[in-house]
Design a protein around this motif. Sequence first.
Motif, short mmCIF file in Angstrom:
data_model
loop_
_atom_site.label_atom_id
_atom_site.label_comp_id
_atom_site.label_asym_id
_atom_site.label_seq_id
_atom_site.Cartn_x
_atom_site.Cartn_y
_atom_site.Cartn_z
N THR A 153 24.73 -3.99 9.03
CA THR A 153 23.84 -3.21 9.89
C THR A 153 24.01 -1.71 9.70
OG1 THR A 153 25.46 -3.36 11.68
CG2 THR A 153 23.68 -5.01 11.66
N LEU A 154 25.12 -1.26 9.12
CA LEU A 154 25.34 0.17 8.91
C LEU A 154 24.81 0.67 7.56
CD1 LEU A 154 28.87 0.83 10.46
CD2 LEU A 154 26.62 1.30 11.42
N LEU A 155 24.25 -0.23 6.74
CA LEU A 155 23.76 0.18 5.43
C LEU A 155 22.69 1.26 5.53
CD1 LEU A 155 23.63 -0.01 2.37
CD2 LEU A 155 22.09 -1.98 2.63
N ASP A 156 21.70 1.07 6.41
CA ASP A 156 20.63 2.06 6.51
C ASP A 156 21.16 3.42 6.96
OD1 ASP A 156 18.59 0.38 5.59
OD2 ASP A 156 18.25 -0.44 7.59
N SER A 157 22.15 3.42 7.85
CA SER A 157 22.77 4.66 8.29
C SER A 157 23.44 5.36 7.10
CB SER A 157 23.80 4.37 9.38
OG SER A 157 24.64 5.46 9.59
#
Length: 174
Positions: A133-137
């Motif tokens: 879930t932190l990939l886009d960040s």
Amino acid sequence: MTHRTSSRPPCVVISGVSGAGKSTVARQLAERLGVPFAEADDFHSPDSIRKMASGVPLDDRDRRAWLESVGRWLGDRDAAGSGGVASCSALRRRYRDILRSACPAAVFFQLTADREVLAGRLGGRRGHFMPQTLLDSQLATLEPLEPDERGASLDASPAPEEIVRTAVKLLDGR
């Protein structure tokens, strides 16, 4: 890419977002060069690991002490003349500047890949604190290497052995 002008082993940072293959490439590059390897994730505080594991991105305050620790490791290797390779996200110029302040000779190889490739790798990874879930960040935070930064952007799609061969050629100035 600036090539080595001395026979001293280099200090190299393999950077990029989670899932780019930093640890694998860095470990193999260190082995190929015969220098120490450091996994920057091992320098994170327990609080930072808990934060990321819960899906909360780190802020610059969280990152500063971590980056300074990784930078000290690199600087110590450079001062000792042993060289070293560290895997470290170093997503922004200012983060790389922190590492360079401790080790001005550091060379950065930034691994890049399409979001789909990265997401696929993260989806298949087990036992790591960094959630997909932190990939886009991370992708939103990523700043490509600038022309005055010693290093190169490398495609993370090929096999790690091929990426390592490319990195060695660049280090040798071929």
